[in-house]
Design a protein around this motif. Sequence first.
Motif, mmCIF file in Angstrom:
data_model
loop_
_atom_site.group_PDB
_atom_site.id
_atom_site.type_symbol
_atom_site.label_atom_id
_atom_site.label_comp_id
_atom_site.label_asym_id
_atom_site.label_seq_id
_atom_site.Cartn_x
_atom_site.Cartn_y
_atom_site.Cartn_z
ATOM 1 N N GLU A 9 -24.901 4.206 14.400
ATOM 2 C CA GLU A 9 -25.738 3.096 14.873
ATOM 3 C C GLU A 9 -25.517 2.851 16.363
ATOM 4 N N ALA A 10 -24.272 2.946 16.800
ATOM 5 C CA ALA A 10 -23.985 2.792 18.229
ATOM 6 C C ALA A 10 -24.666 3.899 19.029
ATOM 7 N N ARG A 11 -24.619 5.108 18.495
ATOM 8 C CA ARG A 11 -25.290 6.236 19.151
ATOM 9 C C ARG A 11 -26.796 6.009 19.190
ATOM 10 N N PHE A 12 -27.340 5.462 18.112
ATOM 11 C CA PHE A 12 -28.774 5.188 18.034
ATOM 12 C C PHE A 12 -29.186 4.171 19.093
ATOM 13 N N ARG A 13 -28.384 3.118 19.254
ATOM 14 C CA ARG A 13 -28.695 2.101 20.274
ATOM 15 C C ARG A 13 -28.644 2.700 21.677
ATOM 16 N N ASP A 14 -27.670 3.585 21.890
ATOM 17 C CA ASP A 14 -27.548 4.238 23.191
ATOM 18 C C ASP A 14 -28.763 5.115 23.479
ATOM 19 N N LEU A 15 -29.213 5.854 22.463
ATOM 20 C CA LEU A 15 -30.383 6.703 22.643
ATOM 21 C C LEU A 15 -31.637 5.870 22.891
ATOM 22 N N GLU A 16 -31.740 4.734 22.205
ATOM 23 C CA GLU A 16 -32.883 3.828 22.434
ATOM 24 C C GLU A 16 -32.907 3.337 23.875
ATOM 25 N N ALA A 17 -31.732 3.012 24.385
ATOM 26 C CA ALA A 17 -31.653 2.550 25.767
ATOM 27 C C ALA A 17 -32.055 3.656 26.737
ATOM 28 N N GLN A 18 -31.618 4.881 26.449
ATOM 29 C CA GLN A 18 -31.967 6.003 27.323
ATOM 30 C C GLN A 18 -33.467 6.276 27.312
ATOM 31 N N THR A 32 -37.591 14.617 25.887
ATOM 32 C CA THR A 32 -37.863 15.282 24.612
ATOM 33 C C THR A 32 -36.585 15.519 23.824
ATOM 34 N N THR A 33 -35.531 15.954 24.515
ATOM 35 C CA THR A 33 -34.249 16.202 23.854
ATOM 36 C C THR A 33 -33.688 14.923 23.246
ATOM 37 N N ILE A 34 -33.724 13.830 24.028
ATOM 38 C CA ILE A 34 -33.181 12.555 23.553
ATOM 39 C C ILE A 34 -34.028 12.003 22.406
ATOM 40 N N ILE A 41 -31.490 10.775 13.600
ATOM 41 C CA ILE A 41 -30.598 9.803 12.964
ATOM 42 C C ILE A 41 -31.301 8.493 12.623
ATOM 43 N N ALA A 42 -32.614 8.426 12.876
ATOM 44 C CA ALA A 42 -33.350 7.173 12.649
ATOM 45 C C ALA A 42 -33.319 6.768 11.175
ATOM 46 N N GLU A 43 -33.506 7.730 10.259
ATOM 47 C CA GLU A 43 -33.574 7.398 8.836
ATOM 48 C C GLU A 43 -32.246 6.842 8.326
#
Length: 357
Positions: A9-18, A32-34, A41-43
């Motif tokens: 979840e922390a990684r997901f939030r970081d990717l959302e910010a990016q 595209t990579t991000i 990991i969204a599901e």
Amino acid sequence: MFDKLEQLEARFRDLEAQLSDPEVVSDGQRYTTIAKQHAEIAEVVAAYRDWRQTGEDVEAATEMLAESAGDEADLAKAELDELAARRAALEEQLKLLLVPTDPNDDKDVIVEVRAAAGGDEAGLFAAELREMYLRYAQRQGWRTQLLSESASGIGGVKEAILEIVGRGAYAHLKHESGVHRVQRVPATESQGRIHTSTASVAVLPAAEEVDVEVNTNDLRIDVYRSSGPGGQSVNTTDSAVRITHLPTGLVVSCQDEKSQHQNRDKAMRILRSRLLQAEQDRQAQQRADARSGQIGTGDRSEKIRTYNFPQSRVTDHRIGLTVHNLADLLGGDLDEVVGALRQAERESRLASIQDEG
């Protein structure tokens, strides 16, 4: 497990910010990579958040039940039971979502079917397996192509190689690799005796195109004066180029052009093509090794599945599954067997994770 979910979840939030960062948005390849990592990991993050929210709802419903009486208490109890069941179901879903997947699962496949023990009858059985996989692929909406086939005897095949193109083809078909055994009265048997024959199947992930990137730090580039026949000098400048790829020892020399720059470009194109060929050869050897390991000897005693015609029974010996729809299965209805094998794989992977934990 839950520590890993919190990390995801922390990684997901970081990717959302990016993904909201203008610098990332302006870089198409990076974005595209991000975005792909975010989608992967969204599901599981959504299910984790739902599980966590349901836990809070369970606590609230428990408090409400403690403060209720009569019909209101019955309603609160029913809601609590429903929430608890939902939370348990989400926890099981999370366990499966965390199971590592085979990186080849989404790939197309090459299916190789070969007659083994049993002479002409084995060839006929191999032909039926070939048709079974073609029909299964058709039911899945996948594209198929018969790459090669060697006929045998009375309508059978010695070998058939198929290409099946479709999302998840390898995930669905990889467990078909092994020796398949058939028990029936052959058409050529005059006394009605049941014979046992075998055919071997190998399912390989289709090779993808390989892109070769050459690190300049891996190159040694020498320049020298080009020469003609007998050592005669062609020109008076150091225009010839020799490039050595240090990791592999490949050496390419080029002196056809008068310009050092042109010779270097040509040598690099040749080097890349040779490196590409070397990588493709390596992958081909890996597939050959995998094929050897999957097929086995083809002996009658070595089997993953038995097709018993007199009893219309099919048994997969690896998971102890028996079905009584042999005709439908050979007609391409593999869903029950494939589904059970995939579930067994997930449970095995999940057990490995729990053992490690």
